[in-house]
Design an enzyme around this catalytic site. Structure first.
Site, PDB file in Angstrom:
ATOM      1  N   ASN A 155       0.803  -1.236   0.000  1.00 24.66           N
ATOM      2  CA  ASN A 155       0.000   0.000   0.000  1.00 24.66           C
ATOM      3  C   ASN A 155       0.831   1.280   0.000  1.00 24.66           C
ATOM      4  O   ASN A 155       0.364   2.318  -0.450  1.00 24.66           O
ATOM      5  CB  ASN A 155      -1.055   0.001   1.110  1.00 24.66           C
ATOM      6  CG  ASN A 155      -0.482  -0.182   2.486  1.00 24.66           C
ATOM      7  OD1 ASN A 155       0.699  -0.468   2.651  1.00 24.66           O
ATOM      8  ND2 ASN A 155      -1.315  -0.025   3.494  1.00 24.66           N
TER       9      ASN A 155
ATOM     10  N   GLU B  95       4.320  -3.887  12.601  1.00 27.94           N
ATOM     11  CA  GLU B  95       3.274  -2.878  12.392  1.00 27.94           C
ATOM     12  C   GLU B  95       2.166  -3.592  11.639  1.00 27.94           C
ATOM     13  O   GLU B  95       2.285  -3.868  10.454  1.00 27.94           O
ATOM     14  CB  GLU B  95       3.850  -1.694  11.622  1.00 27.94           C
ATOM     15  CG  GLU B  95       3.048  -0.431  11.820  1.00 27.94           C
ATOM     16  CD  GLU B  95       2.083  -0.209  10.681  1.00 27.94           C
ATOM     17  OE1 GLU B  95       0.908  -0.634  10.837  1.00 27.94           O
ATOM     18  OE2 GLU B  95       2.479   0.354   9.661  1.00 27.94           O
ATOM     19  N   LEU B  96       1.111  -3.946  12.383  1.00 22.25           N
ATOM     20  CA  LEU B  96       0.111  -4.882  11.859  1.00 22.25           C
ATOM     21  C   LEU B  96      -1.213  -4.173  11.577  1.00 22.25           C
ATOM     22  O   LEU B  96      -1.239  -2.974  11.347  1.00 22.25           O
ATOM     23  CB  LEU B  96      -0.042  -6.041  12.854  1.00 22.25           C
ATOM     24  CG  LEU B  96       1.293  -6.693  13.258  1.00 22.25           C
ATOM     25  CD1 LEU B  96       1.087  -7.777  14.299  1.00 22.25           C
ATOM     26  CD2 LEU B  96       2.023  -7.244  12.043  1.00 22.25           C
TER      27      LEU B  96
ATOM     28  N   CYS C 248      -3.531   1.115   6.834  1.00 26.22           N
ATOM     29  CA  CYS C 248      -3.780   0.521   8.148  1.00 26.22           C
ATOM     30  C   CYS C 248      -4.293   1.547   9.165  1.00 26.22           C
ATOM     31  O   CYS C 248      -4.885   1.175  10.170  1.00 26.22           O
ATOM     32  CB  CYS C 248      -2.525  -0.166   8.674  1.00 26.22           C
ATOM     33  SG  CYS C 248      -1.102   0.930   8.642  1.00 26.22           S
TER      34      CYS C 248
ATOM     35  N   GLU D   5       8.308   3.323  14.353  1.00 29.27           N
ATOM     36  CA  GLU D   5       9.091   3.753  13.201  1.00 29.27           C
ATOM     37  C   GLU D   5       8.976   5.270  13.093  1.00 29.27           C
ATOM     38  O   GLU D   5       7.914   5.835  13.310  1.00 29.27           O
ATOM     39  CB  GLU D   5       8.564   3.076  11.930  1.00 29.27           C
ATOM     40  CG  GLU D   5       8.710   1.569  11.984  1.00 29.27           C
ATOM     41  CD  GLU D   5       8.389   0.880  10.671  1.00 29.27           C
ATOM     42  OE1 GLU D   5       7.213   0.864  10.268  1.00 29.27           O
ATOM     43  OE2 GLU D   5       9.325   0.371  10.032  1.00 29.27           O
TER      44      GLU D   5
END
Ligand code: ADP
Length: 457
Positions: A131, A229-230, A263, A437
């Site tokens: 993405n 990072e989900l 997300c 991050e």
């Protein structure tokens, strides 16, 4: 062979040979072999190289933007925005490389000195999603390389071209073989090679919670450090004391970015009962004013979904919602353009247990829920296993502070729909993952702390 398609037209835009297991292992070998030299460079030397990479990519920004648009489907203006965002990480970490400070601690022994240093964790592997094919890579690579780590990166199968072009520019800037490697191919084959190698000291992953859990389990065997990072399920709360125009604008830009395939996209939009109708009306007007189109043109447009799988998921979620009695105020079906275009959709009348509320939608679907009280909406917002970001619009100061404390998310965004830039710590809690991050915190993920006692002075 990986065939890359433009999701807006279905046209083939490139082919990339898949790496065999032996080739992936060779890339890992090179990543490990390059570590002593790269981590041994002066911080200023690493910084200068990163800066050269930054400048050379920036000089060809338009070519990168066009590739990004073709590969991912987002419009040119968004692609340019992503490149600025991604370049911001290279610039930021070129500077931060020089500021990985340690400590001295008041000694517990009269004849000793206590020092704490920070060292690069070692060779790192990264797995990135489709993405943000540019920013996801620069964010991970710049941070790792700044800290002194070397990196092998596996981009998503849908979008390997931007990654490979970034690699080409990296090489020309002096980021040598092994310092950065890109491997492409079957994730189920490549994943275990990266997670299973004891020399790889860290995995950084952005993607689905299901794959994140799988990777965490695989990494347990060699006790690797991880940044995950989900998925997210962002609440977006609008109180009756908010500036409604600002809230509508913030919502529309946050939701329609990348056609909702983000997300941090608002997934559950909670609007206070007294303003529900007024808000919905303004939202309808704002969404109706936005065009849906392929992205190679000027101005913001909503693009296609990235592939058939993503498209089918959105269709299924909306069809199930309709079957369950939801009210569709706009859209609610594939767009007349056909292909992978889905019509921007506004939908209400759902319960908090509906699949649209519990799953990450990843499409241009505004799902609206009404609420009465602050306490109630905080509880509803928090009742998800995810905790990436939470948005709220309110003009009340005390309420803003209460929300900032009580919303369970790594990031709480008040009176804005915009989250990211290089200088902030991006990341989640709960099953949205761990690690950050961006910012000063980001580089801490790529170093370990070493305590040194110098006794017998
Ligand atoms: P999405 O549903 O957004 O595509 P995924 O988590 O499936 O999210 O994909 C994100 C990244 O994870 C991609 O680079 C993909 O190739 C990779 N990936 C998917 N499955 C696996 C796996 N079993 N092992 C390692 N990487 C994987």
């Amino acid at each position: 062979m990986l065939i890359v398609y433009n999701p807006a037209t279905g046209e083939e835009i490139g082919r990339v040979a898949k790496h065999s297991a032996a080739e992936v292992k060779a890339a890992v070998d090179r990543t490990c072999a390059a570590f002593p030299d790269w981590s041994g460079k002066l911080a200023k030397e690493r910084s200068d190289i990163l800066r050269r990479w930054h400048d050379s990519v920036k000089a060809d920004k338009e070519a990168f933007a066009e590739l990004l648009c073709r590969e991912n489907g987002k419009c040119l203006s968004e692609a340019r925005g992503e490149i600025d965002y991604g370049l911001g990480f290279i610039e930021w970490y070129a500077e931060e490389a020089k500021r990985v400070y340690g400590d001295t601690i008041p000694t517990h022994d009269r004849n000793a000195q206590v020092m704490v240093t920070k060292e690069a964790v070692g060779p790192v592997a990264a797995i990135t999603p489709w993405n943000f094919p540019f920013m996801m890579i620069t964010r991970k690579v710049a941070t790792a390389l700044a800290a002194g780590c070397t990196m092998v990166i596996k981009p998503a199968e849908d979008t390997p071209l931007t990654a490979l072009r970034l690699l080409e520019y990296a090489r020309n800037a002096g980021i040598g073989e092994g310092v950065l490697e890109v491997v492409v191919g079957d994730p189920k084959e490549i994943g275990p090679i990266l997670t299973g190698d004891p020399r790889i000291r860290k995995i950084t992953f952005t993607g689905s919670t299901a794959v994140g859990k799988l990777l965490a389990a695989q990494c347990a065997a060699t006790v690797k450090k991880m940044t995950l990072e989900l998925g997210g399920n962002a609440p977006f709360i609008v109180f009756d004391d908010a500036n409604l125009d600002d809230a509508v604008q913030g919502l529309v830009s946050a939701k329609l970015r990348n056609s909702g395939q983000v997300c941090i996209s608002p997934n559950r939009i909670f609007v206070q009962q007294g303003i529900f109708e007024a808000f919905t009306e303004r939202l309808k007007q704002a969404v109706a004013a936005i065009e849906v189109d392929q992205g190679l043109r000027e101005g913001f447009v909503v693009g296609p979904l990235v592939n058939q799988l993503g498209f089918d998921k959105v269709v299924r979620l909306v069809e199930d919602a309709k079957a369950a009695g939801a009210t569709v105020l706009m859209g609610g079906k594939p767009h007349a353009k056909g292909g992978l275009f889905y019509a921007p959709t506004i939908i209400t009348g759902l319960g908090d247990d509906s699949p649209l509320a519990t799953q990450e939608i990843f499409g241009p679907v505004f799902a609206l829920y009404s609420f009465n009280e602050e306490e109630e909406v905080i509880e509803r917002a928090n009742s998800t296993e995810f905790g990436l970001v939470a948005y709220a619009y309110t003009c009340a100061l005390g309420r803003s502070l209460r929300l900032s404390r009580r919303l369970e998310a790594g990031m709480v965004i008040l009176n804005s729909g915009s989250v990211g830039t290089a200088s902030i710590p991006f990341g989640g809690i709960k099953q949205s993952g761990y690690g950050r991050e961006g910012s000063y915190y980001g580089i801490e993920e790529y170093v370990h702390v070493k305590y040194v006692l110098m006794a017998g002075m």
